[in-house]
Design an enzyme around this catalytic site. Structure first.
Site, PDB file in Angstrom:
ATOM      1  N   GLY A 192      40.393  44.242  36.301  1.00 38.40           N
ATOM      2  CA  GLY A 192      41.528  45.002  36.813  1.00 38.40           C
ATOM      3  C   GLY A 192      42.546  45.082  35.679  1.00 38.40           C
ATOM      4  O   GLY A 192      43.205  44.085  35.359  1.00 38.40           O
ATOM      5  N   ALA A 193      42.604  46.236  35.008  1.00 41.14           N
ATOM      6  CA  ALA A 193      43.548  46.393  33.890  1.00 41.14           C
ATOM      7  C   ALA A 193      44.781  47.165  34.353  1.00 41.14           C
ATOM      8  O   ALA A 193      45.452  47.833  33.572  1.00 41.14           O
ATOM      9  CB  ALA A 193      42.863  47.121  32.739  1.00 41.14           C
ATOM     10  N   ASN A 251      39.594  45.690  49.623  1.00 46.20           N
ATOM     11  CA  ASN A 251      39.537  44.695  48.546  1.00 46.20           C
ATOM     12  C   ASN A 251      38.414  43.676  48.695  1.00 46.20           C
ATOM     13  O   ASN A 251      37.917  43.148  47.698  1.00 46.20           O
ATOM     14  CB  ASN A 251      40.891  43.997  48.409  1.00 46.20           C
ATOM     15  CG  ASN A 251      41.924  44.915  47.753  1.00 46.20           C
ATOM     16  OD1 ASN A 251      41.583  46.018  47.320  1.00 46.20           O
ATOM     17  ND2 ASN A 251      43.167  44.479  47.680  1.00 46.20           N
ATOM     18  N   ARG A 262      59.828  32.858  42.726  1.00 45.83           N
ATOM     19  CA  ARG A 262      60.829  33.661  43.455  1.00 45.83           C
ATOM     20  C   ARG A 262      61.829  32.753  44.184  1.00 45.83           C
ATOM     21  O   ARG A 262      63.030  33.035  44.216  1.00 45.83           O
ATOM     22  CB  ARG A 262      60.120  34.576  44.458  1.00 45.83           C
ATOM     23  CG  ARG A 262      59.415  35.721  43.775  1.00 45.83           C
ATOM     24  CD  ARG A 262      58.744  36.647  44.763  1.00 45.83           C
ATOM     25  NE  ARG A 262      58.141  37.774  44.048  1.00 45.83           N
ATOM     26  CZ  ARG A 262      57.019  38.377  44.402  1.00 45.83           C
ATOM     27  NH1 ARG A 262      56.366  37.985  45.476  1.00 45.83           N
ATOM     28  NH2 ARG A 262      56.543  39.383  43.707  1.00 45.83           N
ATOM     29  N   ASP A 309      37.894  47.135  33.527  1.00 49.36           N
ATOM     30  CA  ASP A 309      38.293  47.980  34.652  1.00 49.36           C
ATOM     31  C   ASP A 309      37.178  48.976  34.943  1.00 49.36           C
ATOM     32  O   ASP A 309      36.372  49.307  34.063  1.00 49.36           O
ATOM     33  CB  ASP A 309      39.600  48.718  34.345  1.00 49.36           C
ATOM     34  CG  ASP A 309      40.352  49.133  35.613  1.00 49.36           C
ATOM     35  OD1 ASP A 309      41.341  48.461  35.972  1.00 49.36           O
ATOM     36  OD2 ASP A 309      39.938  50.136  36.253  1.00 49.36           O
ATOM     37  N   ASN A 352      48.457  47.126  36.828  1.00 51.62           N
ATOM     38  CA  ASN A 352      49.781  46.541  36.582  1.00 51.62           C
ATOM     39  C   ASN A 352      49.737  45.037  36.364  1.00 51.62           C
ATOM     40  O   ASN A 352      50.292  44.519  35.393  1.00 51.62           O
ATOM     41  CB  ASN A 352      50.702  46.871  37.763  1.00 51.62           C
ATOM     42  CG  ASN A 352      51.154  48.324  37.742  1.00 51.62           C
ATOM     43  OD1 ASN A 352      51.183  48.958  36.682  1.00 51.62           O
ATOM     44  ND2 ASN A 352      51.492  48.863  38.899  1.00 51.62           N
ATOM     45  N   HIS A 381      49.948  32.995  51.387  1.00 53.69           N
ATOM     46  CA  HIS A 381      50.699  33.970  50.565  1.00 53.69           C
ATOM     47  C   HIS A 381      50.896  35.250  51.383  1.00 53.69           C
ATOM     48  O   HIS A 381      50.358  36.308  51.083  1.00 53.69           O
ATOM     49  CB  HIS A 381      49.928  34.250  49.264  1.00 53.69           C
ATOM     50  CG  HIS A 381      50.587  35.253  48.367  1.00 53.69           C
ATOM     51  ND1 HIS A 381      51.843  35.069  47.812  1.00 53.69           N
ATOM     52  CD2 HIS A 381      50.168  36.468  47.916  1.00 53.69           C
ATOM     53  CE1 HIS A 381      52.160  36.115  47.081  1.00 53.69           C
ATOM     54  NE2 HIS A 381      51.169  36.992  47.129  1.00 53.69           N
ATOM     55  N   GLY A 409      46.962  42.946  35.988  1.00 51.91           N
ATOM     56  CA  GLY A 409      45.997  42.496  34.986  1.00 51.91           C
ATOM     57  C   GLY A 409      46.499  42.714  33.568  1.00 51.91           C
ATOM     58  O   GLY A 409      46.411  41.820  32.714  1.00 51.91           O
TER      59      GLY A 409
HETATM   60  N1  LIG Z   1      48.315  37.004  44.433  1.00 55.86           N
HETATM   61  C1  LIG Z   1      49.467  37.529  44.040  1.00 55.86           C
HETATM   62  O1  LIG Z   1      50.469  36.835  43.941  1.00 55.86           O
HETATM   63  C2  LIG Z   1      49.536  38.990  43.718  1.00 55.86           C
HETATM   64  C3  LIG Z   1      50.639  39.513  43.027  1.00 55.86           C
HETATM   65  C4  LIG Z   1      50.662  40.876  42.735  1.00 55.86           C
HETATM   66  C5  LIG Z   1      49.601  41.712  43.100  1.00 55.86           C
HETATM   67  N2  LIG Z   1      48.551  41.157  43.753  1.00 55.86           N
HETATM   68  C6  LIG Z   1      47.401  41.968  44.115  1.00 55.86           C
HETATM   69  O2  LIG Z   1      46.655  42.235  42.923  1.00 55.86           O
HETATM   70  C7  LIG Z   1      45.926  43.451  43.089  1.00 55.86           C
HETATM   71  C8  LIG Z   1      46.183  44.372  41.896  1.00 55.86           C
HETATM   72  O3  LIG Z   1      47.511  44.821  41.904  1.00 55.86           O
HETATM   73  P1  LIG Z   1      48.017  45.830  40.774  1.00 55.86           P
HETATM   74  O4  LIG Z   1      49.441  46.076  41.026  1.00 55.86           O
HETATM   75  O5  LIG Z   1      47.584  45.347  39.430  1.00 55.86           O
HETATM   76  O6  LIG Z   1      47.164  47.138  41.168  1.00 55.86           O
HETATM   77  P2  LIG Z   1      46.737  48.333  40.197  1.00 55.86           P
HETATM   78  O7  LIG Z   1      46.303  49.451  41.069  1.00 55.86           O
HETATM   79  O8  LIG Z   1      47.796  48.605  39.186  1.00 55.86           O
HETATM   80  O9  LIG Z   1      45.471  47.761  39.412  1.00 55.86           O
HETATM   81  C9  LIG Z   1      44.255  47.476  40.042  1.00 55.86           C
HETATM   82  C10 LIG Z   1      43.144  47.850  39.088  1.00 55.86           C
HETATM   83  O10 LIG Z   1      41.892  47.435  39.653  1.00 55.86           O
HETATM   84  C11 LIG Z   1      40.929  48.387  39.202  1.00 55.86           C
HETATM   85  N3  LIG Z   1      39.723  48.286  40.004  1.00 55.86           N
HETATM   86  C12 LIG Z   1      39.521  48.703  41.275  1.00 55.86           C
HETATM   87  N4  LIG Z   1      38.247  48.442  41.648  1.00 55.86           N
HETATM   88  C13 LIG Z   1      37.639  47.846  40.605  1.00 55.86           C
HETATM   89  C14 LIG Z   1      36.338  47.323  40.382  1.00 55.86           C
HETATM   90  N5  LIG Z   1      35.400  47.355  41.319  1.00 55.86           N
HETATM   91  N6  LIG Z   1      36.073  46.777  39.184  1.00 55.86           N
HETATM   92  C15 LIG Z   1      37.013  46.736  38.220  1.00 55.86           C
HETATM   93  N7  LIG Z   1      38.262  47.200  38.359  1.00 55.86           N
HETATM   94  C16 LIG Z   1      38.575  47.754  39.548  1.00 55.86           C
HETATM   95  C17 LIG Z   1      41.648  49.725  39.318  1.00 55.86           C
HETATM   96  O11 LIG Z   1      41.000  50.737  38.562  1.00 55.86           O
HETATM   97  C18 LIG Z   1      43.032  49.371  38.834  1.00 55.86           C
HETATM   98  O12 LIG Z   1      43.195  49.628  37.451  1.00 55.86           O
HETATM   99  C19 LIG Z   1      46.358  44.022  44.437  1.00 55.86           C
HETATM  100  O13 LIG Z   1      45.422  43.687  45.429  1.00 55.86           O
HETATM  101  C20 LIG Z   1      47.683  43.317  44.698  1.00 55.86           C
HETATM  102  O14 LIG Z   1      47.993  43.263  46.076  1.00 55.86           O
HETATM  103  C21 LIG Z   1      48.502  39.836  44.066  1.00 55.86           C
HETATM  104  O1  LIG Z   2      53.638  41.825  47.621  1.00 53.96           O
HETATM  105  C1  LIG Z   2      52.500  42.153  47.293  1.00 53.96           C
HETATM  106  O2  LIG Z   2      51.783  42.874  48.012  1.00 53.96           O
HETATM  107  C2  LIG Z   2      51.956  41.741  45.960  1.00 53.96           C
HETATM  108  C3  LIG Z   2      52.047  40.279  45.709  1.00 53.96           C
HETATM  109  O3  LIG Z   2      51.357  39.533  46.663  1.00 53.96           O
HETATM  110  C4  LIG Z   2      53.457  39.802  45.545  1.00 53.96           C
HETATM  111  O4  LIG Z   2      53.839  38.837  46.223  1.00 53.96           O
HETATM  112  O5  LIG Z   2      54.169  40.365  44.711  1.00 53.96           O
END
Ligand SMILES: NC(=O)c1ccc[n+]([C@@H]2O[C@H](COP(=O)([O-])OP(=O)(O)OC[C@H]3O[C@@H](n4cnc5c(N)ncnc54)[C@H](O)[C@@H]3O)[C@@H](O)[C@H]2O)c1
Ligand SMILES: O=C(O)C[C@H](O)C(=O)O
Length: 311
Positions: free
Chosen positions: A7-8, A95, A151, A32, A10, A175, A12
């Protein structure tokens, strides 16, 4: 040490950027599914090297798992983020399939790796990875508590008008907007309980703001946050690769700890070269125990939705 981030997008790419800048790993592979996207992000990050002074090798690949071979740590951020008004739990349908197939591909090429799960709903995705990969629990770690605690410390710092790094505080539990448990009773400003400086009303507001911290940012940004999430993943990976043995709230498989079984949920963990090295047993009071039990019930309920993916 080699780290792969799948996942490259935001989170990643931000994570790769922070890790490169801080020299946490010698090699980072971004992968990605979107053609050329990871290659572009990796090249852009690499072009920071001369101005920020790092030597980390950063490469990007489109879905070629052979390039991830021999990674010490793999980070899964692939999947969709929520939009304003959504909960993290609503992402499960899309997901779950992505996380399962990505995790299986990664394991094939990096059989010794420690897995860090970021995709949401993170506790459910961590449980899915644990159940489908069949690895020992020390090698499957969900990242959420590092971010939520950061946070919490930020909101406490704003209320106190003191530096966040002088504040010690942790968030455990799920979470999720309603499952997080900011441990206000144990939060301190340089060892002094924060209750000596803030009213109960102020403390309640800090806890409430912390719990919806992700939703607040999603409302402001139109998609979920990435700077603090990316930095939180880097902080966790640093503790693994450099065997720092930091105590970080992480989502891990519990077997009796905090009175719970057969779920992944946020608990205080010692994180070192073996991944999860110890779960710390905090003496919660009765109110905190009740909140943890309620959070665990909600997290468990989400795991039921995985039945079809787990077969
Ligand atoms: N755990 C946490 O604290 C936390 C914090 C922030 C975001 N997140 C989660 O992380 C995930 C990513 O968020 P983001 O903002 O980076 O999203 P994003 O859309 O900017 O990036 C996700 C990337 O995953 C890629 N992708 C999708 N399917 C794929 C596959 N099968 N193989 C490889 N790459 C694939 C997409 O092309 C995209 O570039 C979301 O599910 C978000 O809810 C979790
Ligand atoms: O809020 C979200 O959906 C993304 C992540 O889990 C966060 O806490 O920033």
């Amino acid at each position: 040490m080699k780290v792969t981030i799948v996942g490259a997008g935001n989170v990643g790419a931000t994570c790769a950027d922070v890790m490169a800048y801080r020299g946490i790993a010698s090699e980072i592979v971004l992968l990605d599914i979107r053609e050329g996207f990871a290659e572009g992000k990796a090249l852009d990050i690499t072009q920071c090297a001369t101005n920020t002074g790092f030597n980390t090798k950063v490469t990007g690949v489109t879905n070629d798992y052979s390039k991830t071979a021999g990674s010490n740590v793999v980070v899964i951020t692939s999947g969709i983020p929520r939009k304003p008004g959504m909960t993290r739990e609503e992402l499960i349908g899309i997901n779950a399939g992505i996380v399962k197939s990505v995790a299986e591909n990664l394991l094939q090429y990096s059989p010794e790796a420690i897995f860090v799960i970021v995709s949401n709903p993170m506790d459910t995705m961590t449980y899915l990875a644990y159940k489908s990969l069949g690895l020992p629990k020390n090698r499957i770690i969900g990242m959420g508590g590092a971010l939520d605690s950061s946070r919490f410390r930020t909101y406490l710092s704003l209320a106190l008008d003191k530096p966040a790094n002088d504040i010690s505080a942790m968030v455990i539990g799920g979470h999720g907007d309603t499952t997080m448990i900011p441990l206000t009773r144990l939060a301190s400003y340089n060892g002094i309980p924060v209750s000596q400086f803030l009213s109960q009303e102020q403390l309640d507001k800090v806890a409430a703001d912390t719990m919806v911290g992700g939703a607040t940012l999603t409302g402001l940004l139109g998609t979920s946050a990435w700077y603090a999430p990316g930095a939180s993943v880097a902080y966790l990976v640093d503790s693994i690769l450099n065997d720092q043995k930091k105590m970080i709230a992480c989502s891990v498989f519990v077997e009796g700890e905090y009175g719970q079984n057969d779920i992944c949920i946020g608990v205080p963990c010692i994180i070192g070269k073996n991944g999860l090295e110890e779960i710390i047993d905090i003496k919660l009071n009765d109110a905190e125990k009740a909140l943890f039990a309620k959070s665990a019930d909600a997290v468990r309920g989400m795991n039921d939705a995985l039945a079809t993916v787990l077969g």
